[in-house]
Design an enzyme around this catalytic site. Sequence first.
Site, PDB file in Angstrom:
ATOM      1  CG  ASN A   9      -1.696   1.098   1.707  1.00 14.41           C
ATOM      2  OD1 ASN A   9      -1.904   2.243   0.277  1.00 14.41           O
ATOM      3  ND2 ASN A   9      -2.580   1.461   2.864  1.00 14.41           N
ATOM      4  CE  LYS A  11       0.025   3.411   4.770  1.00 17.78           C
ATOM      5  NZ  LYS A  11      -0.234   3.422   6.228  1.00 17.78           N
ATOM      6  CG  HIS A  97      -6.039   1.636   5.439  1.00 22.95           C
ATOM      7  ND1 HIS A  97      -5.609   2.847   6.705  1.00 22.95           N
ATOM      8  CD2 HIS A  97      -5.278   0.848   5.036  1.00 22.95           C
ATOM      9  CE1 HIS A  97      -4.294   2.771   6.578  1.00 22.95           C
ATOM     10  NE2 HIS A  97      -3.830   1.617   6.307  1.00 22.95           N
ATOM     11  CD  GLU A  99      -2.658   5.308   6.726  1.00 21.56           C
ATOM     12  OE1 GLU A  99      -3.355   5.167   5.609  1.00 21.56           O
ATOM     13  OE2 GLU A  99      -2.004   5.092   7.349  1.00 21.56           O
ATOM     14  CD  GLU A 169      -3.718  -2.688   6.513  1.00 19.94           C
ATOM     15  OE1 GLU A 169      -2.036  -2.361   6.814  1.00 19.94           O
ATOM     16  OE2 GLU A 169      -3.782  -1.261   6.918  1.00 19.94           O
ATOM     17  N   GLY A 175       2.570   2.189  11.223  1.00 19.84           N
ATOM     18  CA  GLY A 175       3.763   3.220  10.722  1.00 19.84           C
ATOM     19  C   GLY A 175       4.349   4.029  12.107  1.00 19.84           C
ATOM     20  CB  SER A 215       5.537  -1.496  12.001  1.00 19.13           C
ATOM     21  OG  SER A 215       5.140  -0.088  12.302  1.00 19.13           O
TER      22      SER A 215
HETATM   23  P1  13P Z   1       3.003   0.691   7.979  1.00 19.11           P
HETATM   24  O1  13P Z   1       4.365  -0.784   7.036  1.00 19.11           O
HETATM   25  O2  13P Z   1       3.945   1.777   7.265  1.00 19.11           O
HETATM   26  O3  13P Z   1       3.095   0.404   9.269  1.00 19.11           O
HETATM   27  O4  13P Z   1       1.462   0.581   6.773  1.00 19.11           O
HETATM   28  C1  13P Z   1       0.521  -0.208   7.404  1.00 19.11           C
HETATM   29  C2  13P Z   1      -0.197   0.084   6.479  1.00 19.11           C
HETATM   30  O5  13P Z   1      -1.414   0.747   6.860  1.00 19.11           O
HETATM   31  C3  13P Z   1      -0.529  -1.276   5.420  1.00 19.11           C
HETATM   32  O6  13P Z   1      -2.046  -0.480   4.614  1.00 19.11           O
END
Ligand code: 13P
Length: 252
Positions: A9, A11, A97, A99, A169, A175, A215
């Site tokens: 992803n 983003k 997600h 976010e 997640e 992150g 992560s």
């Molecule tokens: P990170 O791997 O940067 O923690 O992000 C995970 C994520 O949100 C994947 O959709």
Amino acid sequence: MRKKIVAGNWKMNLDRTQGEQLIQDVLAQKAEVSKGAILVFCPPFPHLGYAKSILGAENSIFLGAQNCSDKASGAFTGEVSAPILRSFGVEYVILGHSERRQYFAESDSLLAQKVDQVLANGLQPIFCCGESLEQRNAGDFVNLVSEQLTKGLFHLSAESFAKVVIAYEPIWAIGTGVTASSAQAQEMHAALRKHIAKYYGEAVAQNTSILYGGSCKPDNAAELFACADVDGGLIGGASLKASDFIGIAKSF
Ligand code: 13P
């Protein structure tokens, strides 16, 4: 047998030049990917067209979108529909997600409609779920995450549900550099599989791929992927660097 998947992803990262380079670099190292595992690139929408051209007839690397509209077409400025994604060769769509839930106020009922759109157009949802740190500390996080599946997915027939990929997640791991321990991931994945089995039966549950995200890096992927109920990863930061993405994809 359920699929082993490593999905990147991106983003809202990488411009066109960087995106092209990343895809070329991953392609050059694809021989290192664990046997039977598939890769999915989920870049921002404008990358999808050229990404498909680069991938060509590649049969172990797929394209995914990070979102799509709950509508099929029409006057919805700024939105992208599942039929449009399909016409660009997209096969997966990340939905729900954290976010999107948090910053764009996507509700469970909206997500259920998006799931329907994605499936109606022959695409596969990668449906995200997960709890915040506050929710984990409050203790009832397994039920809370299970409920996200109930509300977003359990209106589906067993036949449709069979096309869904789940991504657990934990929000506190996204992150942050704090990964869920393999025990924490396994506990949730097993609980979600049991929850699915209750509604759809053991066979459907055993065939559902449940990815871990948060992560996930080359140095912790092997331990996470070794868990009985972890079928791969949804990778954020580490999907932006070919050597890291491949490092994770060879960890099964
Ligand atoms: P990170 O791997 O940067 O923690 O992000 C995970 C994520 O949100 C994947 O959709």
